[in-house]
Write a protein that holds these residues in place. Structure first.
Motif, PDB file in Angstrom:
ATOM      1  N   VAL A  65     -10.420 -44.444-105.325  1.00  0.00           N
ATOM      2  CA  VAL A  65     -10.349 -42.993-105.145  1.00  0.00           C
ATOM      3  C   VAL A  65     -10.712 -42.624-103.711  1.00  0.00           C
ATOM      4  N   ASP A  66     -11.772 -43.233-103.189  1.00  0.00           N
ATOM      5  CA  ASP A  66     -12.185 -42.945-101.816  1.00  0.00           C
ATOM      6  C   ASP A  66     -11.072 -43.266-100.826  1.00  0.00           C
ATOM      7  N   THR A  67     -10.427 -44.399-101.010  1.00  0.00           N
ATOM      8  CA  THR A  67      -9.378 -44.825-100.077  1.00  0.00           C
ATOM      9  C   THR A  67      -8.219 -43.837-100.070  1.00  0.00           C
ATOM     10  N   LEU A  68      -7.734 -43.476-101.257  1.00  0.00           N
ATOM     11  CA  LEU A  68      -6.578 -42.588-101.334  1.00  0.00           C
ATOM     12  C   LEU A  68      -6.921 -41.168-100.889  1.00  0.00           C
ATOM     13  N   MET A  69      -8.025 -40.628-101.378  1.00  0.00           N
ATOM     14  CA  MET A  69      -8.369 -39.247-101.062  1.00  0.00           C
ATOM     15  C   MET A  69      -8.742 -39.089 -99.590  1.00  0.00           C
ATOM     16  N   SER A  70      -9.385 -40.086 -99.014  1.00  0.00           N
ATOM     17  CA  SER A  70      -9.719 -40.022 -97.588  1.00  0.00           C
ATOM     18  C   SER A  70      -8.457 -39.994 -96.743  1.00  0.00           C
ATOM     19  N   PHE A  71      -7.469 -40.798 -97.121  1.00  0.00           N
ATOM     20  CA  PHE A  71      -6.204 -40.775 -96.390  1.00  0.00           C
ATOM     21  C   PHE A  71      -5.514 -39.431 -96.545  1.00  0.00           C
ATOM     22  N   ALA A  72      -5.512 -38.889 -97.768  1.00  0.00           N
ATOM     23  CA  ALA A  72      -4.878 -37.585 -97.996  1.00  0.00           C
ATOM     24  C   ALA A  72      -5.564 -36.499 -97.174  1.00  0.00           C
ATOM     25  N   ASP A  73      -6.894 -36.548 -97.101  1.00  0.00           N
ATOM     26  CA  ASP A  73      -7.625 -35.564 -96.302  1.00  0.00           C
ATOM     27  C   ASP A  73      -7.303 -35.708 -94.814  1.00  0.00           C
ATOM     28  N   GLU A  74      -7.232 -36.952 -94.363  1.00  0.00           N
ATOM     29  CA  GLU A  74      -6.912 -37.191 -92.950  1.00  0.00           C
ATOM     30  C   GLU A  74      -5.503 -36.686 -92.626  1.00  0.00           C
ATOM     31  N   LEU A  75      -4.555 -36.987 -93.494  1.00  0.00           N
ATOM     32  CA  LEU A  75      -3.178 -36.546 -93.264  1.00  0.00           C
ATOM     33  C   LEU A  75      -3.091 -35.024 -93.317  1.00  0.00           C
ATOM     34  N   SER A  76      -3.869 -34.406 -94.196  1.00  0.00           N
ATOM     35  CA  SER A  76      -3.900 -32.949 -94.289  1.00  0.00           C
ATOM     36  C   SER A  76      -4.399 -32.324 -92.998  1.00  0.00           C
ATOM     37  N   GLN A  77      -5.449 -32.896 -92.427  1.00  0.00           N
ATOM     38  CA  GLN A  77      -5.992 -32.376 -91.170  1.00  0.00           C
ATOM     39  C   GLN A  77      -5.004 -32.560 -90.026  1.00  0.00           C
ATOM     40  N   ARG A  78      -4.399 -33.728 -89.950  1.00  0.00           N
ATOM     41  CA  ARG A  78      -3.461 -33.994 -88.856  1.00  0.00           C
ATOM     42  C   ARG A  78      -2.227 -33.106 -88.951  1.00  0.00           C
ATOM     43  N   SER A  79      -1.742 -32.918 -90.156  1.00  0.00           N
ATOM     44  CA  SER A  79      -0.563 -32.074 -90.343  1.00  0.00           C
ATOM     45  C   SER A  79      -0.856 -30.640 -89.942  1.00  0.00           C
ATOM     46  N   ALA A  80      -2.022 -30.119 -90.362  1.00  0.00           N
ATOM     47  CA  ALA A  80      -2.376 -28.736 -90.055  1.00  0.00           C
ATOM     48  C   ALA A  80      -2.538 -28.492 -88.569  1.00  0.00           C
ATOM     49  N   GLY A  81      -2.884 -29.537 -87.815  1.00  0.00           N
ATOM     50  CA  GLY A  81      -3.066 -29.381 -86.380  1.00  0.00           C
ATOM     51  C   GLY A  81      -1.809 -29.635 -85.563  1.00  0.00           C
ATOM     52  N   HIS A  82      -0.714 -29.992 -86.230  1.00  0.00           N
ATOM     53  CA  HIS A  82       0.515 -30.322 -85.500  1.00  0.00           C
ATOM     54  C   HIS A  82       1.352 -29.075 -85.256  1.00  0.00           C
ATOM     55  N   SER A  83       2.074 -29.073 -84.148  1.00  0.00           N
ATOM     56  CA  SER A  83       2.866 -27.897 -83.786  1.00  0.00           C
ATOM     57  C   SER A  83       3.979 -27.622 -84.793  1.00  0.00           C
ATOM     58  N   TYR A  84       4.545 -28.674 -85.414  1.00  0.00           N
ATOM     59  CA  TYR A  84       5.599 -28.452 -86.405  1.00  0.00           C
ATOM     60  C   TYR A  84       5.089 -27.624 -87.581  1.00  0.00           C
ATOM     61  N   TYR A  85       3.830 -27.812 -87.937  1.00  0.00           N
ATOM     62  CA  TYR A  85       3.244 -27.072 -89.058  1.00  0.00           C
ATOM     63  C   TYR A  85       3.216 -25.583 -88.750  1.00  0.00           C
TER      64      TYR A  85
END
Length: 587
Positions: free
Chosen positions: A416-436
């Motif tokens: 759970v930690d592995t998957l959710m940590s990746f999802a959280d990281e991807l969520s943060q990176r996506s929100a900070g990207h100009s395409y978003y």
């Protein structure tokens, strides 16, 4: 005889040495046994699989009471997206500011807790609320039951008013179940509590507790009459979960007679675009953002393995393989949000993989099909995680891998930690990207125009005091991205989230301002056209807390002059028809 005495004396002198020797041998054997046990577990945790059963071989490590309590804190940050009731609080929400009059409120909400979008193995999971413990749920249910059995013959268990929602049920079908994509009783509870907070904050300042004046052209409200109300305007998508969420929230916000007088209007788009919907450029930006996420996933072999293991354990039907981590996260939240034990699985013959079918491109978000529920929340669309037309698995090379169900075992906390940590990281990176942000600007243009039009009505003396948009996580993703609002959860929008636009009039200068509050936190200063000296800081309460008020003309100027500047365009049609979107780097 003398020899025997000498031997006994020697034995007595060296007794301590013998004890130390025996103790050393015992410790050596103990350590050797431990190393052998640990070696067996590491080399074969699940019958040859890297993600096999727990040490018990039968139940997950969360199955026991003590281990369940120990992991409760461990998973607390992941459960924030579940919106536990303790998370739903009144914080910076306004309502009464000294020297200011609240003219109106526009509120955008995400629906409450729902069942999973994909079929999951959910036996034993309770998606309801404890019997008799939630007074608001009991009150709402009692009101609906009593109304439906009244002498008037009206049945308020279902929406009886003419329109697109005629016949829609007001409560979930089951009290404990987790129906596919449908609101749960926990979701009803969440929105009732949100409505109660809104009642405390806005009901009195907006005059929502007063009955309509018959001299102003309205009819005196009485129960069970079908009245039109221009004080409260409600928009929702044609999904049961958003419709039921809206009605539950408004029940605790409004008096019963005003609730009975409500009319609900339909939005044909999850973006609430109101005509400004079709935009190929936004779809292209979304696909490029998805492709960036796919490349990140391909670099994480461990995440891929965990995604396959959890997905194969929780999801019931994966004929096209498991390719999207957010689909697995959504299924996993059915477990985490309802405090269920992590699931296990038994060996199952591996099904024959089916090839992916490429379908013609189409915009899934613009027009809602009532027979098609939207899927899991992802970088910019709540409805893209199943293999639908226009899917990233087809266009972007998303890694689709068939789940291996030939192993038995359990999902462990580390997985759970592995998957959710990746999802959280991807969520943060996506929100900070100009395409978003760029895609959010295009998707939310129609909604922001709609919001501004109601702001102008409120300051021009129109009777509208409260406007509700009951939508989805993507609704709020588009809106927050366009306004530049960044939260600690990135693009993740928790259940029952709320975004309020509070409109105020200065009692001294008759100037009009607004502020934006996200889940109780004042985020006005995050908006580009309100930051710094562009806003007015005023005292919010007797304790000296401050509030930022942004002039209404700022958002009007932004909408008409600056909105499409980041897209190198001057209007919606030009921005959506651009051949080459602005380039941007990797995450």
């Amino acid at each position: 005889m003398r020899l025997l005495k000498e031997l006994m004396r020697a034995a007595t002198q060296h007794r301590a040495i013998y004890c130390y020797m025996l103790l050393s041998i015992w410790i050596f054997l103990l350590i050797a046994g431990m190393y052998r046990y640990v070696g067996n577990v590491e080399s074969n945790p699940g019958g040859g699989s890297a993600f096999g059963p727990s040490s018990s071989g039968t139940v997950s490590s969360l199955g026991g009471e003590s281990s369940a309590s120990s992991t409760a804190h461990r998973f607390a940050k992941y459960r924030e997206r579940c919106a536990p009731l303790s998370q739903l609080q009144r914080l910076d929400d306004g309502g009464i500011l000294e020297g200011w009059k609240l003219q109106g409120v526009l509120l955008v909400i995400r629906h409450g807790d729902r069942g999973p979008i994909s079929h999951v193995r959910s036996a034993g999971i309770n998606c309801g609320v404890s019997s008799g413990t939630d007074n608001l749920v009991n009150r709402y249910r009692s009101f609906l039951y009593n109304s439906s059995s009244s002498a008037s013959g009206s049945n308020h268990m279902y929406w009886n008013k003419v329109g697109p929602f005629h016949g829609f049920p007001l409560l979930p079908a089951t009290e404990r179940g987790c129906p596919l994509g449908q609101l749960t009783y926990k979701g009803i509870s969440q929105l009732l509590h949100v409505g109660d907070i809104m009642h405390q904050v806005y009901a009195h300042p907006l005059g929502l507790l007063l009955k309509p004046n018959p001299n102003r052209g309205s009819v005196e409200t009485t129960p069970h009459t079908l009245l039109n109300s221009d004080e409260v305007v409600v928009f929702t998508t044609r999904y049961r979960r958003t419709f039921q969420s809206a009605l539950a929230m408004l029940f605790t916000l409004l008096p019963a007679d005003k609730w009975l007088a409500l009319n609900v209007r339909e939005s044909h788009s999850m973006a609430f675009c109101f005509g400004e919907c079709s935009c190929p450029q936004s779809a292209l930006l979304r696909k490029r953002l998805e492709a960036l996420g796919d490349r990140q996933l391909l670099k994480r072999d461990k995440v891929m393995d965990v995604m396959q293991w959890i997905g194969g354990t929780i999801l019931q039907h994966t004929p096209n393989g498991i390719s999207n981590p957010f689909e697995v996260v959504d299924a996993l939240l059915t477990v985490l949000c309802h405090d269920a034990a992590l699931p296990c699985r038994k060996k199952k013959p591996l099904p024959t993989p089916k090839p992916l079918k490429k379908s013609p491109n189409q915009e899934l978000v613009d027009v809602i099909n009532i027979d098609q529920d939207e899927t899991v929340a992802n970088p910019l669309q709540e409805g893209q995680h199943q293999l639908e037309p226009d899917s990233p698995e087809v266009e972007n090379g998303n890694p689709s891998v068939q789940a291996d169900e030939s192993q038995d075992g359990c999902v462990e906390p580390a997985h759970v930690d592995t998957l959710m940590s990746f999802a959280d990281e991807l969520s943060q990176r996506s929100a900070g990207h100009s395409y978003y942000k760029l895609s959010g600007l295009l998707r939310s243009y129609g909604m922001i125009r709609h919001i501004v039009s109601y702001m102008l009505k409120m300051i021009s003396g129109d009777r509208t005091k409260f406007v509700l948009y009951s939508g989805h996580d993507c609704t709020m993703q588009y809106l927050t991205a366009a306004l530049g609002i960044i939260t600690s959860q990135g693009q993740t929008i928790a259940y029952a989230s709320r975004l309020a636009f509070e409109v105020y009039r200065s009692e001294a200068h008759t100037d009009y301002y607004f502020r934006v509050v996200y889940n109780g936190r004042d985020v006005t200063q995050q908006i580009d056209f309100c930051e710094g000296g562009k806003s007015l800081r005023v005292t919010r309460d007797s304790r000296g807390n401050k509030a930022d008020l942004c002039p209404i003309e700022n958002i009007i100027r932004f909408l008409h002059e600056d909105y499409f500047s980041p897209l190198n365009a001057t209007n919606f049609k030009e921005a959506c028809g651009a051949v080459n979107p602005p380039k941007a780097g990797e995450f």
